[in-house]
Design a protein around this motif. Structure first.
Motif, PDB file in Angstrom:
ATOM      1  N   LEU A  25      23.782  89.055  -8.734  1.00 58.80           N
ATOM      2  CA  LEU A  25      23.150  88.214  -9.754  1.00 58.80           C
ATOM      3  C   LEU A  25      21.898  88.916 -10.258  1.00 58.80           C
ATOM      4  CD1 LEU A  25      23.274  84.820  -7.820  1.00 58.80           C
ATOM      5  CD2 LEU A  25      24.941  85.676  -9.476  1.00 58.80           C
ATOM      6  N   ASP A  26      21.571  88.667 -11.504  1.00 60.77           N
ATOM      7  CA  ASP A  26      20.335  89.192 -12.073  1.00 60.77           C
ATOM      8  C   ASP A  26      19.180  88.370 -11.513  1.00 60.77           C
ATOM      9  OD1 ASP A  26      18.105  89.827 -13.622  1.00 60.77           O
ATOM     10  OD2 ASP A  26      19.185  89.732 -15.521  1.00 60.77           O
ATOM     11  N   LEU A  27      18.327  89.008 -10.747  1.00 60.76           N
ATOM     12  CA  LEU A  27      17.196  88.339 -10.105  1.00 60.76           C
ATOM     13  C   LEU A  27      16.318  87.602 -11.104  1.00 60.76           C
ATOM     14  CD1 LEU A  27      15.453  87.811  -7.593  1.00 60.76           C
ATOM     15  CD2 LEU A  27      14.412  90.054  -7.945  1.00 60.76           C
ATOM     16  N   ASN A  28      16.274  88.078 -12.331  1.00 61.40           N
ATOM     17  CA  ASN A  28      15.402  87.477 -13.339  1.00 61.40           C
ATOM     18  C   ASN A  28      16.110  86.449 -14.213  1.00 61.40           C
ATOM     19  OD1 ASN A  28      13.039  89.045 -12.658  1.00 61.40           O
ATOM     20  ND2 ASN A  28      14.223  90.788 -13.384  1.00 61.40           N
ATOM     21  N   ASN A  29      17.377  86.133 -13.905  1.00 62.39           N
ATOM     22  CA  ASN A  29      18.139  85.166 -14.686  1.00 62.39           C
ATOM     23  C   ASN A  29      18.348  83.899 -13.848  1.00 62.39           C
ATOM     24  OD1 ASN A  29      20.096  83.667 -16.047  1.00 62.39           O
ATOM     25  ND2 ASN A  29      21.096  85.504 -16.854  1.00 62.39           N
ATOM     26  N   ILE A  30      17.421  82.959 -13.953  1.00 60.69           N
ATOM     27  CA  ILE A  30      17.453  81.746 -13.138  1.00 60.69           C
ATOM     28  C   ILE A  30      18.716  80.932 -13.414  1.00 60.69           C
ATOM     29  CG2 ILE A  30      16.279  79.550 -12.666  1.00 60.69           C
ATOM     30  CD1 ILE A  30      15.026  82.087 -11.403  1.00 60.69           C
ATOM     31  N   GLU A  31      19.152  80.862 -14.658  1.00 60.06           N
ATOM     32  CA  GLU A  31      20.373  80.109 -14.971  1.00 60.06           C
ATOM     33  C   GLU A  31      21.592  80.704 -14.273  1.00 60.06           C
ATOM     34  OE1 GLU A  31      20.855  77.129 -16.314  1.00 60.06           O
ATOM     35  OE2 GLU A  31      18.680  76.988 -16.470  1.00 60.06           O
ATOM     36  N   GLU A  32      21.662  82.015 -14.184  1.00 55.54           N
ATOM     37  CA  GLU A  32      22.769  82.666 -13.484  1.00 55.54           C
ATOM     38  C   GLU A  32      22.746  82.304 -11.992  1.00 55.54           C
ATOM     39  OE1 GLU A  32      24.862  87.045 -13.363  1.00 55.54           O
ATOM     40  OE2 GLU A  32      22.668  86.999 -13.482  1.00 55.54           O
TER      41      GLU A  32
END
Length: 165
Positions: free
Chosen positions: A146-153
């Motif tokens: 997961l993209d650490l900076n993508n909270i929705e993901e």
């Protein structure tokens, strides 16, 4: 009889990986979405639960094993422990939460998302839902990245794994 145990997920990783930062972002976004969120942080050292000079500190200092202070909007309970409590014992205080986020708990059997930064390796061995990372060059694994900076993901990962609805 319906269980009163809340859903639980751990945010794990090495020291200074960004666990608290991610938890703060998750708490903020999930609260906006209407979830009641609790957090349990493990301190591997020991911590000062009260500050010198306060009434509760002074009462504890002279021998009280448990001290509680409360107002109409807050409660703080300080208890001496003979041994480290189990996660299930701690969750008894969180019955009214939709989700409890644990900080750390890398060796627990709790479902977890691990933060792995560039140049680091995964340290979690069980119940790993995903790795949240800022490194696009990590070795391929069977665990989702997961993209650490993508909270929705990250929130979608919690939904997909039935941690939240």
């Amino acid at each position: 009889m319906e269980s009163t145990r809340p859903k639980v997920v751990a945010i794990s990783g090495v020291k200074n990986a960004g666990k608290t930062t991610l938890i703060k972002k998750l708490v903020k976004e999930l609260t906006i979405k209407g979830y009641k969120i609790g957090v349990i942080k493990h301190d591997g050292h020991d911590f000062t639960a009260d500050q010198p000079g306060t009434d509760t500190y002074e009462i504890k200092k002279v021998g009280a094993k448990n001290v509680m202070i409360y107002s109409k909007s807050k409660l703080m309970f300080i208890k001496d422990l003979a041994e480290e409590p189990e996660i299930e014992d701690l969750l008894l205080y969180y019955k009214d939460m939709d989700l409890v986020i644990l900080e750390g708990f890398k060796n627990s059997n709790v479902a977890k998302i691990e933060i792995v930064r560039s140049g680091e390796k995964s340290i979690c061995r069980n119940n790993l839902l995903a790795i949240a990372t800022d490194d696009t060059n990590l070795d391929e694994r069977s665990i989702p990245f997961l993209d650490l900076n993508n909270i929705e993901e990250i929130i979608n990962c919690l939904r997909k794994n039935n941690i939240i609805n």
